[in-house]
Design an enzyme around this catalytic site. Structure first.
Site, PDB file in Angstrom:
ATOM      1  N   TRP A   1      12.727 -97.113  34.077  1.00 30.77           N
ATOM      2  CA  TRP A   1      13.052 -98.014  35.185  1.00 30.77           C
ATOM      3  C   TRP A   1      13.099 -97.302  36.535  1.00 30.77           C
ATOM      4  O   TRP A   1      13.168 -97.946  37.575  1.00 30.77           O
ATOM      5  CB  TRP A   1      14.441 -98.647  34.951  1.00 30.77           C
ATOM      6  CG  TRP A   1      15.441 -97.626  34.512  1.00 30.77           C
ATOM      7  CD1 TRP A   1      15.773 -97.340  33.219  1.00 30.77           C
ATOM      8  CD2 TRP A   1      16.168 -96.695  35.320  1.00 30.77           C
ATOM      9  NE1 TRP A   1      16.669 -96.302  33.174  1.00 30.77           N
ATOM     10  CE2 TRP A   1      16.933 -95.885  34.457  1.00 30.77           C
ATOM     11  CE3 TRP A   1      16.258 -96.479  36.699  1.00 30.77           C
ATOM     12  CZ2 TRP A   1      17.766 -94.873  34.909  1.00 30.77           C
ATOM     13  CZ3 TRP A   1      17.084 -95.471  37.153  1.00 30.77           C
ATOM     14  CH2 TRP A   1      17.822 -94.671  36.269  1.00 30.77           C
TER      15      TRP A   1
ATOM     16  N   TYR B   1      11.058 -95.371  38.351  1.00 27.48           N
ATOM     17  CA  TYR B   1       9.903 -95.577  39.252  1.00 27.48           C
ATOM     18  C   TYR B   1       8.921 -96.492  38.524  1.00 27.48           C
ATOM     19  O   TYR B   1       7.867 -96.047  38.075  1.00 27.48           O
ATOM     20  CB  TYR B   1       9.214 -94.248  39.584  1.00 27.48           C
ATOM     21  CG  TYR B   1       9.988 -93.353  40.524  1.00 27.48           C
ATOM     22  CD1 TYR B   1       9.880 -93.512  41.905  1.00 27.48           C
ATOM     23  CD2 TYR B   1      10.832 -92.359  40.035  1.00 27.48           C
ATOM     24  CE1 TYR B   1      10.592 -92.696  42.777  1.00 27.48           C
ATOM     25  CE2 TYR B   1      11.552 -91.550  40.902  1.00 27.48           C
ATOM     26  CZ  TYR B   1      11.425 -91.720  42.265  1.00 27.48           C
ATOM     27  OH  TYR B   1      12.138 -90.916  43.121  1.00 27.48           O
ATOM     28  N   PRO B   2       9.227 -97.783  38.396  1.00 28.67           N
ATOM     29  CA  PRO B   2       8.366 -98.622  37.551  1.00 28.67           C
ATOM     30  C   PRO B   2       6.922 -98.690  38.039  1.00 28.67           C
ATOM     31  O   PRO B   2       5.994 -98.760  37.222  1.00 28.67           O
ATOM     32  CB  PRO B   2       9.030 -99.996  37.599  1.00 28.67           C
ATOM     33  CG  PRO B   2      10.153 -99.905  38.558  1.00 28.67           C
ATOM     34  CD  PRO B   2      10.402 -98.485  38.910  1.00 28.67           C
TER      35      PRO B   2
ATOM     36  N   GLU C   1       6.216 -88.791  28.245  1.00 27.48           N
ATOM     37  CA  GLU C   1       6.652 -88.182  29.503  1.00 27.48           C
ATOM     38  C   GLU C   1       8.167 -88.295  29.532  1.00 27.48           C
ATOM     39  O   GLU C   1       8.705 -89.394  29.714  1.00 27.48           O
ATOM     40  CB  GLU C   1       6.034 -88.906  30.693  1.00 27.48           C
ATOM     41  CG  GLU C   1       4.539 -88.786  30.662  1.00 27.48           C
ATOM     42  CD  GLU C   1       3.902 -89.002  32.016  1.00 27.48           C
ATOM     43  OE1 GLU C   1       2.723 -88.702  32.148  1.00 27.48           O
ATOM     44  OE2 GLU C   1       4.594 -89.476  32.947  1.00 27.48           O
TER      45      GLU C   1
ATOM     46  N   CYS D   1      12.540 -88.002  37.226  1.00 25.69           N
ATOM     47  CA  CYS D   1      12.354 -87.046  36.129  1.00 25.69           C
ATOM     48  C   CYS D   1      12.239 -85.641  36.691  1.00 25.69           C
ATOM     49  O   CYS D   1      12.671 -84.681  36.065  1.00 25.69           O
ATOM     50  CB  CYS D   1      11.120 -87.400  35.317  1.00 25.69           C
ATOM     51  SG  CYS D   1       9.673 -87.682  36.326  1.00 25.69           S
TER      52      CYS D   1
ATOM     53  N   TRP E   1       0.161 -84.526  35.373  1.00 28.17           N
ATOM     54  CA  TRP E   1       1.613 -84.645  35.262  1.00 28.17           C
ATOM     55  C   TRP E   1       1.961 -84.505  33.797  1.00 28.17           C
ATOM     56  O   TRP E   1       1.609 -85.349  32.978  1.00 28.17           O
ATOM     57  CB  TRP E   1       2.091 -85.994  35.817  1.00 28.17           C
ATOM     58  CG  TRP E   1       3.576 -86.050  35.885  1.00 28.17           C
ATOM     59  CD1 TRP E   1       4.406 -86.808  35.120  1.00 28.17           C
ATOM     60  CD2 TRP E   1       4.401 -85.276  36.756  1.00 28.17           C
ATOM     61  NE1 TRP E   1       5.703 -86.552  35.469  1.00 28.17           N
ATOM     62  CE2 TRP E   1       5.736 -85.604  36.471  1.00 28.17           C
ATOM     63  CE3 TRP E   1       4.150 -84.320  37.743  1.00 28.17           C
ATOM     64  CZ2 TRP E   1       6.807 -85.023  37.122  1.00 28.17           C
ATOM     65  CZ3 TRP E   1       5.211 -83.741  38.403  1.00 28.17           C
ATOM     66  CH2 TRP E   1       6.523 -84.102  38.091  1.00 28.17           C
TER      67      TRP E   1
END
Ligand code: NDP
Length: 466
Positions: free
Chosen positions: A141, A143-144, A238, A272, A435
């Site tokens: 949630w 960085y949707p 991730e 994150c 990433w």
């Protein structure tokens, strides 16, 4: 499984809306629809798939005010940061669109001339690329638009259908993303939101999906890996981080303090790749701490809808206890509480920005993900001591070194097992770079060309002319 999700505004604790949940039967039905629709979507030309993605890009910009307001209301993210997130997606779309054709293009790797014998015409060896099929995109949630878009945009471009499970904390935004994609021309059955809690996510994993792309915590990531393993499908995770930064004695201290304060507290530390631990060489420790505290005290905390607000509430209520426990554990073990340290006495899930010093690695705040506005700063005597501490967690998402000597910084960063390495910067993501995480920070990569080709599988074509 509950019938509805109650979406709460973290700034006011008021109910925003109740959203119907997809139960097991609804999830199975959505999978069937996606399975039926995917071949037709994959058969379109790339140009035909790019067209609605570019329209989605336009709609994000046109509707940014409404979308940012919605994101702020359900996650508490300050409105300026919500706008920043949405308006950064077009740059990522540009990268995906510019590179899609190259990544998809078949490669002729060998050609043998025809021989004058029956059945021995020209032999070609070609690598072709097929989409995976129907994939599950289970998203966090915080960085949707970023963590969702890093998956569903390249996945759709490569010809996959996507079942998108937003977090229950960003369920309204998940619905808004689906509406936007459909308005842009993505067929309804090719991208479908699957709404609900972790139980709905688990139900999605029971379907015969062709890949799972997950963003979330290490604990849930392990469950995803276990559920996916018997299916033998592509699995990307991730996960979280406990990202360290080191300030060398030759650093520009003002730059380091400003950069690291932002890296630690942007989005209330709920990134994150937020800076979660800072090690400072003793030679510059006092100067650094003074500049860092000055920056932290300048951050405006309060109403998330005010464009000047930098710190809002945390998005999930249980995180208030995690943060309070980390602070209590650190203080009990001898840490100095320099600022903040507790929930604020006001409506909403506000936790004061918190700075702890005299910390060490017996404390949970230096070992476990905080995912909130709490930072520990530890004095070190040498680069070697910093390296030892920086690698002393099972995570490996990012690490940063501040200092003027590039070779020294790179030598330090090379010793750490992290997916991203920063010199004089931090908390930064680029669409051009992969990433990825090492260790408990995950498996696989999004972004970069690797983050496009991950939605494809290679096929070996052996083609002999008759
Ligand atoms: P969670 O692991 O709690 O949840 C992630 C997603 O998984 C949510 O959609 C959640 O649904 C769903 N879920 C929960 N349980 C299950 C299950 N058993 N089966 C299937 N799906 C399930 O993480 P958070 O949402 O709290 O996100 C924060 C974490 O994400 C942090 O650790 C952060 O570091 C990490 N993160 C990593 C990023 C990276 O790129 N490495 C980027 C962003 C965040 P629901 O929320 O509805 O319960």
């Amino acid at each position: 499984m509950a019938d509805v999700l109650s979406v709460i505004n973290p700034a006011t604790e008021a109910l925003i809306q109740e959203v119907p949940v997809d139960d097991e039967a609804a999830v199975a039905q959505k999978f069937k629809q996606a399975k039926r629709a995917q071949p037709e979507w994959a058969a379109l030309s790339l140009a035909e798939r790019i067209k609605p993605i570019l329209r989605f890009r336009e709609l994000l910009i046109e509707r940014v005010d409404v979308l940012a307001t919605l994101l702020t209301s359900e996650t508490g993210k300050p409105i300026t940061q919500a706008r920043n997130e949405i308006l950064a997606v077009p740059g990522r779309i540009d990268f995906f669109v510019e590179n899609a054709a190259d990544v998809l293009a078949p490669e002729r790797v060998y050609c043998e001339p025809a021989q004058a014998l029956p059945g021995m015409g020209t032999l070609e060896e070609v690598i072709g690329y097929d989409p995976l099929g129907v994939i599950a995109n289970i998203s966090a949630w915080n960085y949707p638009y970023f963590v969702g878009g890093n998956v569903f945009i390249p996945a759709l471009l490569m010809g996959n259908a996507v079942l998108y499970k937003p977090s229950e904390v960003a369920a309204l935004t998940g619905g808004a993303i689906a509406d936007l994609l459909h308005d842009a021309g993505i067929p309804k059955d090719v991208f479908m939101p699957v709404i609900g809690s972790g139980l709905t996510g688990a139900a999605l994993l029971e379907q015969p999906i062709d890949g799972v792309f997950f963003t979330g915590s290490y604990a849930t990531g392990q469950k995803i890996a276990v559920a996916a393993a018997p299916k033998l499908i592509r699995t990307q995770l991730e996960l979280g981080g406990k990202d360290p930064a080191y300030v060398c004695p030759d650093a520009n201290v003002a730059v380091a303090a400003a950069g690291l304060a932002d890296g630690a507290f942007y989005n209330n530390g709920q990134s994150c790749c937020a800076v979660e631990r800072i090690y400072v060489h003793a030679d510059v420790y006092d100067e650094f701490l003074e500049a860092f505290m000055k920056t932290v005290k300048s951050f405006k905390l309060g109403d998330s809808t005010d464009p000047d607000t930098y710190l809002g509430p945390v998005s999930r209520k249980p995180q208030l206890d995690v943060l309070a426990d980390q602070v209590a554990d650190a203080v009990a073990k001898g840490a100095a509480l320099r600022w903040g340290g507790e929930r604020l006495d006001r409506p909403g899930w506000y936790f004061a920005p918190t700075v702890l010093t005299e910390v060490n690695h017996t404390m949970t705040v230096m070992q476990e993900e905080s995912f909130g506005p709490v930072i520990g700063i530890q004095r070190v005597a040498s680069d070697e001591e910093a390296v030892g501490l920086m690698q002393d967690t099972p995570y490996g998402l990012t690490a940063a070194v501040y200092g003027t000597d590039r070779e020294r910084a790179i030598a330090i960063l090379r010793q750490l097992k992290t997916g991203s390495a920063y010199w004089n910067c931090c908390d930064r993501v680029s669409p051009r770079l992969p990433w990825s995480g090492r260790g408990h920070s995950g498996l696989g990569a999004t972004l970069s060309r690797a983050g496009i080709s991950t939605f494809l599988q290679p096929r070996a074509w052996h083609l002999r002319a008759g």
